[in-house]
Design a protein around this motif. Structure first.
Motif, short mmCIF file in Angstrom:
data_model
loop_
_atom_site.label_atom_id
_atom_site.label_comp_id
_atom_site.label_asym_id
_atom_site.label_seq_id
_atom_site.Cartn_x
_atom_site.Cartn_y
_atom_site.Cartn_z
N TYR A 216 1.34 -1.12 0.05
CA TYR A 216 -0.24 -0.11 0.02
C TYR A 216 1.01 1.75 -0.07
N PHE A 217 0.50 1.89 -0.66
CA PHE A 217 0.71 3.49 -0.08
C PHE A 217 -0.42 3.98 0.28
N GLY A 218 -0.14 5.10 1.90
CA GLY A 218 -1.07 5.85 2.55
C GLY A 218 -0.51 7.23 3.32
N PHE A 219 -1.48 7.50 4.31
CA PHE A 219 -1.36 8.38 5.01
C PHE A 219 -0.84 10.23 4.28
N PHE A 220 -1.59 9.88 2.52
CA PHE A 220 -0.60 10.75 1.47
C PHE A 220 -1.46 11.95 1.45
N ILE B 21 9.03 -2.19 -4.47
CA ILE B 21 9.45 -3.41 -5.26
C ILE B 21 10.89 -4.05 -4.80
N SER B 22 11.79 -3.00 -3.69
CA SER B 22 12.66 -3.81 -3.34
C SER B 22 12.00 -5.29 -2.39
N LYS B 23 11.21 -4.63 -1.88
CA LYS B 23 10.25 -5.72 -1.00
C LYS B 23 9.70 -6.77 -1.58
N LYS B 24 9.93 -6.75 -3.09
CA LYS B 24 9.11 -7.76 -4.24
C LYS B 24 8.04 -8.24 -4.07
N ILE B 25 7.33 -6.23 -3.75
CA ILE B 25 5.75 -6.26 -4.15
C ILE B 25 5.38 -5.98 -5.11
N GLU B 26 4.44 -6.38 -6.55
CA GLU B 26 4.10 -6.54 -7.64
C GLU B 26 2.65 -5.75 -7.96
N ILE B 27 1.90 -5.50 -6.68
CA ILE B 27 1.28 -4.72 -7.31
C ILE B 27 1.11 -2.62 -5.95
N MET B 28 1.26 -1.92 -6.54
CA MET B 28 0.47 -0.69 -5.56
C MET B 28 -0.63 -0.23 -5.03
N ARG B 29 -0.85 -0.70 -3.46
CA ARG B 29 -2.76 0.14 -3.80
C ARG B 29 -2.50 0.80 -3.36
N GLY B 30 -4.29 2.24 -3.55
CA GLY B 30 -4.25 2.74 -2.53
C GLY B 30 -4.42 4.18 -2.89
N PRO B 31 -4.62 5.27 -2.24
CA PRO B 31 -4.67 5.09 -0.87
C PRO B 31 -5.00 4.24 0.41
N ARG C 153 -4.25 -0.22 7.03
CA ARG C 153 -5.68 -1.24 7.57
C ARG C 153 -7.01 -0.02 6.22
N VAL C 154 -8.57 -0.78 5.44
CA VAL C 154 -9.34 0.24 4.65
C VAL C 154 -10.57 0.66 5.77
N ASP C 155 -10.72 0.28 7.21
CA ASP C 155 -10.74 0.83 7.80
C ASP C 155 -10.63 1.84 8.79
N LEU C 156 -9.14 2.00 8.32
CA LEU C 156 -8.07 3.58 8.64
C LEU C 156 -8.40 4.39 7.57
N GLY C 157 -8.71 4.50 6.85
CA GLY C 157 -8.63 5.56 5.99
C GLY C 157 -8.65 4.55 4.29
N CYS C 158 -9.59 5.10 3.17
CA CYS C 158 -9.54 3.95 2.21
C CYS C 158 -10.24 4.77 0.99
N GLY C 159 -9.42 5.32 0.02
CA GLY C 159 -9.18 6.22 -1.23
C GLY C 159 -9.34 7.60 -1.42
N SER D 199 -6.17 12.87 -10.12
CA SER D 199 -5.57 13.74 -10.65
C SER D 199 -3.72 13.04 -10.46
N PHE D 200 -3.29 12.49 -9.24
CA PHE D 200 -1.77 12.62 -9.28
C PHE D 200 -1.74 11.38 -9.67
N ALA D 201 -3.35 10.31 -9.45
CA ALA D 201 -2.93 8.66 -9.42
C ALA D 201 -3.28 8.29 -10.80
N GLU D 202 -4.06 8.88 -12.05
CA GLU D 202 -3.88 8.76 -12.96
C GLU D 202 -2.53 9.23 -13.72
N LYS D 203 -1.88 10.50 -13.46
CA LYS D 203 -0.64 10.70 -13.91
C LYS D 203 0.44 9.86 -13.62
#
Length: 423
Positions: free
Chosen positions: A133-137, A158-168, A172-178, A201-205
């Motif tokens: 995840y990325f969060g607290f953005f 990527i350095s942690k071998k993660i393949e999908i970056m999801r957020g914000p 946890r989803v109950d702490l702040g999601c989207g 627009s940041f996410a889309e760019k």
């Protein structure tokens, strides 16, 4: 309202829940999860610098910078510093199975943004996908700064071998999601997100694509209740379903019962992570339940004296929390006690029904009883949500109340595996 529904036997998951990833064992001398990172600075063009958060003073800067983003926004409500700080405390059971990195971005030597990279190993194990995840953005309206933050987290994942970056997602989803997509002309409700439109627009760019939307509804309690809702509530009452209030006199007993019910009915929900009951009890709102809970708004549905469903509703405490400005000292506690009777909006964040008791109008029955009670208290409306876009049963159930959709939040994904191959 987060609608929860599953009947999987949680006892089958004991070995999984007892697995202790303990990402902080090597840092036993430190209080916070980020204190072992070491100092790191990354330079970008346009006089932009990324810095790693590695002590409590820097965490205060990380927290406080959001006040600059929203200084002219009358709707923003700051999170409580005490809760914000606790989330990153090693005592938080979340860190038994998760890890993170925190970063701020400076432009011309001024802090203008922040971000967290987070990995929940238990979530990865559950879904068998390497998602981080990325969060607290938060960031000023400057894509160069936002890109530096997002790229820094991307590279760490990527350095942690993660393949999908999801957020914000704030851990946890109950702490702040989207990111908020629409509904900017109203205050965020308790346990919901808030952000400027330009974050989309940041996410889309950054070549992220929408993976999910979350919806919030508003019920106008000044209007008569729909006849269809009253009919379904009566049919459920006639079927043998009994309703009782959450007990203040037996808080621990009812809390233990509710947490088990919560975990059972949450299984299958989007973003769900199986955790121990002790972790649920440390979450914001739950650990304060003794003080913020209104028994007439927390109902348990029983069949043959066994709990089968619940609804947890609250006064919309953000009407008071906004004036506290992120502080929760003695003065703010007194302010809360004196003003809580002035609240005129309700909040309906959680409802859960066991799988074998779905399609029996229990959801409508619980919604109806909560709406009746809120109206008695003089509430003019109620916020319901969030509800995942693909939870069609929940959308159908809440539509029976006459609720209207008024907010949407977007969660984004980026395929790091293919991005890495291109690089």
């Amino acid at each position: 309202m987060i609608f929860l529904n599953s009947s999987q036997d949680l006892s089958d998951k004991k070995s999984e829940l007892n697995k202790d990833y303990d990402t902080s064992k090597s840092s036993f001398n430190f209080k916070y999860i980020f204190e072992t990172y070491g100092e790191k600075r990354i330079s970008f063009p346009n006089n932009i610098i990324i810095e790693t958060i590695n002590d409590i003073n820097n965490l205060k800067n990380f927290y406080n910078m959001a006040f600059n983003i929203y200084k002219n926004d009358k709707f923003w409500i700051p999170p409580f510093w005490i809760e914000f700080k606790y989330f990153f405390n090693k005592k938080n059971p979340f860190w038994k199975h998760s890890e993170c990195r925190l970063f701020i971005v400076k432009k011309d030597n001024k802090i203008v943004g922040r971000i967290a990279g987070l990995i929940d190993h238990r979530f990865i194990e559950k879904i068998n996908k390497k998602i981080g995840y990325f969060g607290f953005f938060e960031c000023i309206d400057d894509y160069n700064c936002a890109e530096a933050l997002l790229k820094t987290v991307q590279d760490w994942l990527i350095s942690k071998k993660i393949e999908i970056m999801r957020g914000p997602i704030n851990g946890r989803v109950d702490l702040g999601c989207g990111f908020l997509k629409n509904g900017f002309n109203s205050y965020p409700t308790l346990l919901s997100s808030y952000s400027p439109l330009y974050y989309i627009s940041f996410a889309e760019k950054f070549n992220m694509t929408k993976v999910r939307e979350q919806f919030c509804y508003y019920i106008d309690l000044t209007k008569p209740f729909p006849k269809k809702l009253e009919k379904k509530a009566q049919e459920c009452a006639d079927s043998g379903i009994k309703i009782r209030k959450f007990s203040r006199f037996f808080t621990k007993k009812d809390m233990d019962m509710w947490v088990d019910l919560f975990l059972e009915t949450f299984e299958g929900h989007w973003g769900y992570v199986p955790v121990k009951p002790e972790e649920v009890k440390t979450r914001f709102g739950i650990k304060q339940m003794r003080y913020i809970n209104v028994p007439s708004l927390f109902l348990i549905a029983e069949y043959n004296d066994s709990p089968v469903a619940y609804i947890w509703a609250l006064p919309e405490y953000n009407q008071i929390f906004k004036s506290m400005n992120g502080r929760f000292g003695l003065y703010q506690i007194l302010q809360f006690l004196l003003k809580k009777r002035q609240i005129n909006i309700g909040r309906m964040p959680l409802i859960g029904i066991k799988k074998e008791f779905r399609n029996k109008n229990i959801g409508s029955y619980l919604n109806y009883l909560i709406m009746v009670e809120m109206k008695k208290k003089g509430y003019i409306g109620a916020d319901v949500g969030w509800i995942d876009e693909k939870n069609t049963v929940a959308h159908t159930t809440i539509a029976i109340t006459g609720a209207k959709l008024y907010k949407k939040f977007c969660v984004f994904d980026k395929d790091l595996y293919n991005s890495k191959k291109v690089l």
